[in-house]
Design a protein around this motif. Structure first.
Motif, mmCIF file in Angstrom:
data_model
loop_
_atom_site.group_PDB
_atom_site.id
_atom_site.type_symbol
_atom_site.label_atom_id
_atom_site.label_comp_id
_atom_site.label_asym_id
_atom_site.label_seq_id
_atom_site.Cartn_x
_atom_site.Cartn_y
_atom_site.Cartn_z
ATOM 1 N N LYS B 177 1.309 -6.966 1.569
ATOM 2 C CA LYS B 177 1.664 -7.479 0.241
ATOM 3 C C LYS B 177 0.708 -8.567 -0.261
ATOM 4 C CE LYS B 177 4.301 -7.528 -3.335
ATOM 5 N NZ LYS B 177 3.927 -6.458 -4.246
ATOM 6 N N ILE B 178 0.400 -9.528 0.606
ATOM 7 C CA ILE B 178 -0.470 -10.630 0.164
ATOM 8 C C ILE B 178 -1.842 -10.086 -0.212
ATOM 9 C CG2 ILE B 178 -1.604 -12.797 0.825
ATOM 10 C CD1 ILE B 178 0.677 -13.270 2.790
ATOM 11 N N GLU B 179 -2.358 -9.189 0.630
ATOM 12 C CA GLU B 179 -3.673 -8.613 0.345
ATOM 13 C C GLU B 179 -3.634 -7.842 -0.974
ATOM 14 O OE1 GLU B 179 -5.582 -7.946 4.766
ATOM 15 O OE2 GLU B 179 -4.158 -6.455 4.073
ATOM 16 N N ASP B 180 -2.560 -7.082 -1.149
ATOM 17 C CA ASP B 180 -2.396 -6.296 -2.368
ATOM 18 C C ASP B 180 -2.387 -7.213 -3.601
ATOM 19 O OD1 ASP B 180 -2.011 -4.077 -3.939
ATOM 20 O OD2 ASP B 180 0.165 -4.120 -3.739
ATOM 21 N N ASN B 181 -1.688 -8.331 -3.500
ATOM 22 C CA ASN B 181 -1.581 -9.251 -4.637
ATOM 23 C C ASN B 181 -2.921 -9.833 -5.060
ATOM 24 O OD1 ASN B 181 1.131 -8.883 -4.724
ATOM 25 N ND2 ASN B 181 1.687 -10.865 -3.854
ATOM 26 N N TYR B 182 -3.810 -10.064 -4.089
ATOM 27 C CA TYR B 182 -5.053 -10.770 -4.410
ATOM 28 C C TYR B 182 -6.300 -9.907 -4.287
ATOM 29 C CZ TYR B 182 -2.047 -14.851 -4.317
ATOM 30 O OH TYR B 182 -1.062 -15.743 -4.584
ATOM 31 N N SER B 183 -6.128 -8.608 -4.069
ATOM 32 C CA SER B 183 -7.293 -7.754 -3.854
ATOM 33 C C SER B 183 -7.971 -7.412 -5.173
ATOM 34 C CB SER B 183 -6.870 -6.463 -3.170
ATOM 35 O OG SER B 183 -6.064 -5.721 -4.063
ATOM 36 N N ASN B 184 -9.179 -6.860 -5.083
ATOM 37 C CA ASN B 184 -9.896 -6.440 -6.287
ATOM 38 C C ASN B 184 -9.696 -4.974 -6.608
ATOM 39 O OD1 ASN B 184 -10.968 -9.005 -6.544
ATOM 40 N ND2 ASN B 184 -12.629 -8.516 -5.130
ATOM 41 N N ALA B 185 -9.066 -4.243 -5.705
ATOM 42 C CA ALA B 185 -8.807 -2.826 -5.968
ATOM 43 C C ALA B 185 -7.771 -2.311 -4.974
ATOM 44 C CB ALA B 185 -10.086 -2.007 -5.844
ATOM 45 N N ASP B 186 -7.061 -1.280 -5.403
ATOM 46 C CA ASP B 186 -6.073 -0.639 -4.531
ATOM 47 C C ASP B 186 -6.157 0.860 -4.783
ATOM 48 O OD1 ASP B 186 -3.926 0.018 -2.939
ATOM 49 O OD2 ASP B 186 -2.423 -0.521 -4.455
ATOM 50 N N MET B 187 -6.301 1.640 -3.712
ATOM 51 C CA MET B 187 -6.414 3.082 -3.875
ATOM 52 C C MET B 187 -5.546 3.795 -2.837
ATOM 53 S SD MET B 187 -9.820 5.468 -4.189
ATOM 54 C CE MET B 187 -10.512 5.334 -2.548
ATOM 55 N N PRO B 188 -4.287 4.086 -3.178
ATOM 56 C CA PRO B 188 -3.455 4.857 -2.263
ATOM 57 C C PRO B 188 -3.807 6.340 -2.318
ATOM 58 C CG PRO B 188 -2.156 4.159 -4.166
ATOM 59 C CD PRO B 188 -3.554 3.639 -4.366
ATOM 60 N N VAL B 189 -3.899 6.948 -1.144
ATOM 61 C CA VAL B 189 -4.314 8.350 -1.060
ATOM 62 C C VAL B 189 -3.435 9.075 -0.045
ATOM 63 C CG1 VAL B 189 -6.211 9.891 -0.369
ATOM 64 C CG2 VAL B 189 -6.712 7.819 -1.654
ATOM 65 N N ALA B 190 -3.050 10.315 -0.362
ATOM 66 C CA ALA B 190 -2.381 11.168 0.623
ATOM 67 C C ALA B 190 -3.274 12.367 0.885
ATOM 68 C CB ALA B 190 -1.019 11.621 0.116
ATOM 69 N N ILE B 191 -3.327 12.770 2.145
ATOM 70 C CA ILE B 191 -4.233 13.847 2.542
ATOM 71 C C ILE B 191 -3.501 14.862 3.413
ATOM 72 C CG2 ILE B 191 -6.248 14.333 4.047
ATOM 73 C CD1 ILE B 191 -7.660 12.017 2.795
ATOM 74 N N ASN B 192 -3.847 16.140 3.247
ATOM 75 C CA ASN B 192 -3.409 17.170 4.179
ATOM 76 C C ASN B 192 -4.383 17.160 5.341
ATOM 77 O OD1 ASN B 192 -1.607 17.853 2.169
ATOM 78 N ND2 ASN B 192 -2.771 19.640 1.479
ATOM 79 N N PRO B 193 -3.967 16.726 6.537
ATOM 80 C CA PRO B 193 -4.938 16.517 7.613
ATOM 81 C C PRO B 193 -5.645 17.797 8.054
ATOM 82 C CG PRO B 193 -2.681 16.248 8.404
ATOM 83 C CD PRO B 193 -2.609 16.351 6.925
ATOM 84 N N ARG B 194 -4.976 18.931 7.957
ATOM 85 C CA ARG B 194 -5.563 20.182 8.442
ATOM 86 C C ARG B 194 -6.712 20.625 7.532
ATOM 87 N NH1 ARG B 194 -4.600 25.464 7.737
ATOM 88 N NH2 ARG B 194 -2.989 25.047 6.200
ATOM 89 N N THR B 195 -6.486 20.572 6.221
ATOM 90 C CA THR B 195 -7.500 21.068 5.279
ATOM 91 C C THR B 195 -8.331 19.945 4.670
ATOM 92 O OG1 THR B 195 -5.939 20.909 3.464
ATOM 93 C CG2 THR B 195 -6.030 23.011 4.620
ATOM 94 N N LYS B 196 -7.944 18.684 4.911
ATOM 95 C CA LYS B 196 -8.622 17.491 4.359
ATOM 96 C C LYS B 196 -8.474 17.380 2.835
ATOM 97 C CE LYS B 196 -11.148 16.598 8.306
ATOM 98 N NZ LYS B 196 -10.116 17.121 9.217
ATOM 99 N N GLU B 197 -7.573 18.172 2.266
ATOM 100 C CA GLU B 197 -7.387 18.088 0.811
ATOM 101 C C GLU B 197 -6.653 16.798 0.438
ATOM 102 O OE1 GLU B 197 -6.435 22.498 -0.793
ATOM 103 O OE2 GLU B 197 -5.169 21.703 0.786
ATOM 104 N N ILE B 198 -7.025 16.266 -0.712
ATOM 105 C CA ILE B 198 -6.381 15.065 -1.232
ATOM 106 C C ILE B 198 -5.257 15.502 -2.160
ATOM 107 C CG2 ILE B 198 -6.713 13.081 -2.740
ATOM 108 C CD1 ILE B 198 -9.652 13.117 -1.764
#
Lengths: 261, 249
Positions: B177-198
């Motif tokens: 949370k603290i890092e999120d509050n003061y960071s310069n960017a946030d990029m949440p990503v979900a991936i299918n591990p088998r195919t590497k698709e985002i």
């Protein structure tokens, strides 16, 4: 939404041959038409016609309290209305998930790029300007993300800055412009019938598998949002990011062209 | 993001505020099937996040107008308990943020569930954040993935999610949370591990194209660890049974 199977087949076949409506390229926008200041009562306004998609954005500013975590800045609120008059599938009622997503993605693009110089919207302890950005979808024919972003940025770029004197808000007369810190726009790509295209129209969007919105300014990506039930590979994301930088030059020029100075 | 007032230094001598390196995940622990009534469920403790996910269905989609004659519809509801954050009492139920997170989470699972096996049905995924400390959407997706796998609903992959952020000029994985509050960017990503698709990607802040690329690489690498933890959570109950069986012979 809900185009006929035969229309879908027709568009699919043509896309696999690399052909789009009106001979448009895979990576080009439809004609963009921006009209500034359509609503003089608002602090700023812009109507965009992107092909047949029509979005009106109104900017209003009021004096209010700053957000608690940012006591020395003005605040931004973005709302989107998918009006029932804009498409047969839109209903009256509380905002749908689509409307909420649209508002939040446009909001993040504007906020992350510091388009509004919010530090200059501070008035005094406990008081600041709140900027309300309302996205009104008047006719749906695809790609609401880019049309709403473009219209919102154009409206902000041409907004006046009201004055606050003796507890009163002055919205008319000789006013300065809203302080702008940056310019950013968005490009939304979608995979349709296995082909990646920019700026889907309503019928293409109807059977698109996956969508990616990329907002950027000159140097940085400022916001991204993947949508729909499909997926992209990391390599595809890299390519789209690169393409969006090239494309956004044209869009920034359009915005800059709306202001005489 | 970009809150300049009293901004703490997020990285000192290559270490983050909680002692992690930029590429280090928080502790993750997943328990499968804590909710007996659900078709499948999971509880995740990801750093200080505590999140429950439960899956109901496939069952008849109701109200009827939500039915799709060709496939199951996925319904997803992400909510935060009013007592879940260190700040003031929140409002229960769905705010605009929760509506958006529910939508993008639904889209992740629409991508992997074999929905055409269950026409006219719905599969409901409930994600309840009981305690939050940054990165709850990613932890919620990772947890719901295990809940779905535990339910036996056929999927073509088991997604994981994690976010990458930027502190000053350093990319850091899995912000709290603290890092999120003061960071310069946030990029949440979900991936299918088998195919590497985002299948989920959101971002706001300030990243160069090169940083987007490197961020995605960091996420894939972290995913190897997360996928392993997900799989072990699914196997754990059966391994216990196995040990008992071995002891009895």
């Amino acid at each position: 939404m809900n185009i006929s199977t035969i229309t879908e087949q027709y568009i699919r076949e043509r896309l696999t041959k690399g052909v789009r409506e009106n001979g448009r390229g895979m990576m080009s926008f439809r004609d963009i038409n921006l009209e500034i200041g359509k609503i003089p009562n608002a602090e700023g306004s812009a109507e965009i016609n992107l092909g047949n998609t029509k979005v009106l954005v109104g900017i209003k500013m009021d004096v209010g309290e700053p957000m608690r975590d940012k006591p020395d800045e003005g605040s931004i609120m973005t709302g989107a209305e998918l009006l029932p008059l804009a498409h047969h599938s839109y209903d009256a009622g509380p905002p749908s998930a689509e409307a909420v997503e649209l508002a939040r993605v446009v909001d993040r693009g504007i906020r992350a790029a510091n388009i509004i110089d919010v530090k200059k919207l501070f008035i005094e302890e406990g008081k600041s300007w709140n900027v309300f950005i309302d996205l009104y979808v008047l006719n749906y024919d695809g790609n609401l993300f880019d049309s709403a972003t473009l219209a919102a940025v154009a409206a902000l770029y041409n907004s006046r800055m009201p004055k606050y004197e003796g507890e009163k808000v002055i919205r008319e007369g000789n006013l300065e412009k809203l302080p702008i810190g940056n310019l950013a726009t968005s490009c939304t790509y979608a995979k349709v019938a296995g082909t990646t295209v920019l700026d889907t129209d309503g019928s293409e969007e109807d059977f698109a598998d996956v969508r990616m919105t990329i907002s950027n300014d000159e140097k940085h990506v400022r916001a991204m949002q993947k949508g729909l039930g499909g997926a992209f590979t990391p390599g595809e994301v890299d390519k789209l990011v690169e393409a969006s930088f090239e494309k956004s030059k044209e869009l920034r020029k359009i915005i800059q062209g709306t202001r005489g100075d | 993001m970009g809150n300049s007032a009293n901004k703490p230094e997020l990285i000192i001598d290559g270490r983050r505020l909680d002692g992690r390196t930029p590429e280090q995940l928080r502790q993750i622990k997943i328990t499968a099937n804590p909710i007996r009534n659900a078709a499948g469920s999971a509880f995740i403790e990801w750093g200080n996040n505590k999140i429950l996910a439960a899956v109901y269905g496939p069952r008849e989609a109701l109200p009827k107008h939500t039915q799709d004659p060709n496939r199951a519809v996925i319904k997803c509801r992400y909510t935060m308990a009013p007592f879940s954050s260190l700040e003031e009492h929140g409002r229960p139920g769905m705010n605009r943020r929760a509506i958006e997170i529910s939508k993008v989470t639904r889209e992740v699972f629409e991508n992997v569930i074999l929905t055409d096996l269950f026409p006219g049905n719905e599969i409901s995924i409930f994600i309840e954040v009981l305690q939050s400390d940054g990165g709850t959407r990613a932890a919620g997706i990772t947890c719901a993935s295990v809940a779905l796998a535990a339910s036996g609903i056929p999927m073509r992959d088991m997604p994981f999610a994690v976010s990458v952020g930027k502190a000053s000029d350093t990319l850091i994985i899995d912000m709290n949370k603290i890092e999120d509050n003061y960071s310069n960017a946030d990029m949440p990503v979900a991936i299918n591990p088998r195919t590497k698709e985002i299948n989920l990607l959101q971002m706001d802040g300030e990243l160069t194209p090169e940083e987007v690329h490197r961020g995605l690489e960091m996420i894939q690498k972290a995913g190897e660890t997360i996928t392993k933890i997900q799989r072990e959570a699914l196997k754990a109950p059966y391994e216990k049974v196995n040990e008992k069986y071995k002891a009895s012979i």
